[in-house]
Design an enzyme around this catalytic site. Structure first.
Site, PDB file in Angstrom:
ATOM      1  N   SER A 137       2.839  -1.243 -10.534  1.00  0.00           N
ATOM      2  CA  SER A 137       2.065  -0.362 -11.418  1.00  0.00           C
ATOM      3  C   SER A 137       3.040   0.360 -12.347  1.00  0.00           C
ATOM      4  O   SER A 137       4.244   0.430 -12.047  1.00  0.00           O
ATOM      5  CB  SER A 137       1.324   0.670 -10.558  1.00  0.00           C
ATOM      6  N   TYR A 150       0.626   7.282  -4.029  1.00  0.00           N
ATOM      7  CA  TYR A 150       0.466   5.929  -4.607  1.00  0.00           C
ATOM      8  C   TYR A 150       1.722   5.545  -5.388  1.00  0.00           C
ATOM      9  O   TYR A 150       2.235   4.436  -5.272  1.00  0.00           O
ATOM     10  CB  TYR A 150      -0.758   5.954  -5.523  1.00  0.00           C
TER      11      TYR A 150
HETATM   12  N1  LIG Z   1      -6.691  -0.384 -11.997  1.00  0.00           N
HETATM   13  C1  LIG Z   1      -5.539   0.136 -12.401  1.00  0.00           C
HETATM   14  O1  LIG Z   1      -5.491   1.042 -13.256  1.00  0.00           O
HETATM   15  C2  LIG Z   1      -4.250  -0.401 -11.855  1.00  0.00           C
HETATM   16  C3  LIG Z   1      -3.063  -0.020 -12.524  1.00  0.00           C
HETATM   17  C4  LIG Z   1      -1.854  -0.485 -12.031  1.00  0.00           C
HETATM   18  C5  LIG Z   1      -1.823  -1.279 -10.922  1.00  0.00           C
HETATM   19  N2  LIG Z   1      -2.983  -1.628 -10.292  1.00  0.00           N
HETATM   20  C6  LIG Z   1      -2.871  -2.472  -9.107  1.00  0.00           C
HETATM   21  O2  LIG Z   1      -3.555  -3.688  -9.356  1.00  0.00           O
HETATM   22  C7  LIG Z   1      -4.019  -4.228  -8.117  1.00  0.00           C
HETATM   23  C8  LIG Z   1      -5.520  -4.487  -8.211  1.00  0.00           C
HETATM   24  O3  LIG Z   1      -6.154  -3.239  -8.432  1.00  0.00           O
HETATM   25  P1  LIG Z   1      -7.646  -3.085  -8.975  1.00  0.00           P
HETATM   26  O4  LIG Z   1      -7.624  -2.050 -10.008  1.00  0.00           O
HETATM   27  O5  LIG Z   1      -8.217  -4.406  -9.264  1.00  0.00           O
HETATM   28  O6  LIG Z   1      -8.344  -2.440  -7.699  1.00  0.00           O
HETATM   29  P2  LIG Z   1      -9.656  -2.864  -6.908  1.00  0.00           P
HETATM   30  O7  LIG Z   1      -9.948  -1.704  -6.013  1.00  0.00           O
HETATM   31  O8  LIG Z   1     -10.705  -3.328  -7.831  1.00  0.00           O
HETATM   32  O9  LIG Z   1      -9.163  -4.103  -6.040  1.00  0.00           O
HETATM   33  C9  LIG Z   1      -8.348  -3.916  -4.908  1.00  0.00           C
HETATM   34  C10 LIG Z   1      -8.367  -5.171  -4.083  1.00  0.00           C
HETATM   35  O10 LIG Z   1      -7.574  -4.920  -2.900  1.00  0.00           O
HETATM   36  C11 LIG Z   1      -8.336  -5.332  -1.776  1.00  0.00           C
HETATM   37  N3  LIG Z   1      -7.982  -4.548  -0.588  1.00  0.00           N
HETATM   38  C12 LIG Z   1      -8.060  -3.199  -0.429  1.00  0.00           C
HETATM   39  N4  LIG Z   1      -7.739  -2.890   0.838  1.00  0.00           N
HETATM   40  C13 LIG Z   1      -7.443  -4.037   1.472  1.00  0.00           C
HETATM   41  C14 LIG Z   1      -7.061  -4.370   2.797  1.00  0.00           C
HETATM   42  N5  LIG Z   1      -6.922  -3.429   3.757  1.00  0.00           N
HETATM   43  N6  LIG Z   1      -6.833  -5.660   3.104  1.00  0.00           N
HETATM   44  C15 LIG Z   1      -6.984  -6.629   2.158  1.00  0.00           C
HETATM   45  N7  LIG Z   1      -7.358  -6.377   0.892  1.00  0.00           N
HETATM   46  C16 LIG Z   1      -7.597  -5.101   0.559  1.00  0.00           C
HETATM   47  C17 LIG Z   1      -9.785  -5.049  -2.169  1.00  0.00           C
HETATM   48  O11 LIG Z   1     -10.686  -5.729  -1.317  1.00  0.00           O
HETATM   49  C18 LIG Z   1      -9.779  -5.544  -3.591  1.00  0.00           C
HETATM   50  O12 LIG Z   1      -9.945  -6.943  -3.646  1.00  0.00           O
HETATM   51  C19 LIG Z   1      -3.627  -3.209  -7.056  1.00  0.00           C
HETATM   52  O13 LIG Z   1      -2.376  -3.545  -6.513  1.00  0.00           O
HETATM   53  C20 LIG Z   1      -3.498  -1.922  -7.848  1.00  0.00           C
HETATM   54  O14 LIG Z   1      -2.688  -0.983  -7.195  1.00  0.00           O
HETATM   55  C21 LIG Z   1      -4.194  -1.206 -10.740  1.00  0.00           C
END
Ligand SMILES: NC(=O)c1ccc[n+]([C@@H]2O[C@H](COP(=O)([O-])OP(=O)(O)OC[C@H]3O[C@@H](n4cnc5c(N)ncnc54)[C@H](O)[C@@H]3O)[C@@H](O)[C@H]2O)c1
Length: 258
Positions: A137, A150
């Site tokens: 991130s 985080y």
């Molecule tokens: N959305 C943002 O602004 C953003 C920014 C930077 C990085 N990210 C990163 O991108 C990635 C995806 O994030 P997102 O925004 O799509 O979030 P999201 O919440 O939509 O998706 C998260 C995913 O992780 C899975 N997950 C959560 N807990 C779990 C567990 N215990 N076991 C297995 N799977 C699990 C969920 O089922 C889901 O598929 C993550 O690593 C997040 O930290 C997101």
């Protein structure tokens, strides 16, 4: 990496960024896509299976906080696919009030997934090499006070991924790549005020609810561009629709005894 004909494992493939990235990846005539996630999204899985009949697509349940489940999922994927070329660790969690769970999912989960995947992919152990992409991130490259737990977990992901890209795994034939999205419009970052450990008023410049968010679609397209061009050890900033390789300053060189 040219994705055509490749076997891909995507952890968190039914999440906001995961689903859209899988949509993009599937356009590249994969041989197989294994989704490891906490819960099955049957509707999405069926849509993909109907749209891409020449790609073997299946779901494997994994709670990333349980090492035995990660081991089992990779074992099953190996049995079904023979090998995998690309692993994307794209699961994640954001609620700073749940410190242990944040570290278990975001950091320990990535570490365990990488090391278990490596056992299958490592050329020096009979594997075929490949690429492991870890989704960190912007909070994993800059301190991000509104989400400090985080941010700490994501700094760990960035550091761990860059460490694996060092000389000790060179013989594995696996390259390690860090992806650092900026704020992206998924439910992960909704209602930030309920996900923080701070009780006092948040200054406007740190208020995540006011930060620009890129579309998930654009972020997904850029993740695929990273997979197509990234070299071992590279890290990529994907923010407000743009894609840029990150250059890290060297802060320390170990002084050696002569
Ligand atoms: N959305 C943002 O602004 C953003 C920014 C930077 C990085 N990210 C990163 O991108 C990635 C995806 O994030 P997102 O925004 O799509 O979030 P999201 O919440 O939509 O998706 C998260 C995913 O992780 C899975 N997950 C959560 N807990 C779990 C567990 N215990 N076991 C297995 N799977 C699990 C969920 O089922 C889901 O598929 C993550 O690593 C997040 O930290 C997101």
């Amino acid at each position: 990496m040219n994705l055509a004909g490749k076997n891909v494992v995507y952890l968190g493939g039914f999440g906001g960024i995961g689903e859209k990235t899988c949509n993009e990846i599937l356009e590249h005539r994969l041989q197989a896509l294994a989704i490891f996630d906490l819960t099955l999204n049957e509707k999405i899985l069926t849509q993909w299976q109907l749209k891409y009949p020449n790609t073997k697509i299946f779901y494997q349940k994994v709670d990333i906080t349980e090492k035995s489940q990660i081991e089992e999922a990779y074992k099953v994927a190996k049995e079904r696919l023979g090998h995998f070329d690309l692993v994307i660790n794209g699961m994640g969690f954001l609620d700073d009030r749940r410190i242990v769970l944040t570290l278990q999912i975001n950091l320990l989960g990535v570490i365990n997934s990488c090391l278990i995947a490596l056992e299958h992919m490592d050329k020096s152990k009979g594997g075929r090499g490949g690429m492991i992409v870890n989704i960190s991130s912007v909070a994993g490259i800059e301190p991000t006070p509104i989400m400090s737990v985080y941010s700490a977990s994501k700094h760990g992901v960035t550091a761990f991924t860059r460490c694996l890209a060092g000389p000790f795994f060179a013989s594995s034939g696996v390259s390690f790549v860090t992806v650092c999205p900026g704020m992206t419009a998924t439910t992960l970052i909704n209602n930030m005020e309920d996900r923080t450990i701070y009780k006092f008023d948040i200054p406007p410049e740190l208020d995540a609810n006011k930060m620009k968010r890129q579309s998930v679609q654009v972020c997904a397209k850029n993740i695929v561009k990273v997979v197509q061009q990234a070299k071992n050890g590279s890290a990529w900033l994907l923010d407000v629709g743009e894609l840029k390789e990150i250059e890290f300053p060297v802060m320390w060189i170990p002084p050696m005894d002569s």
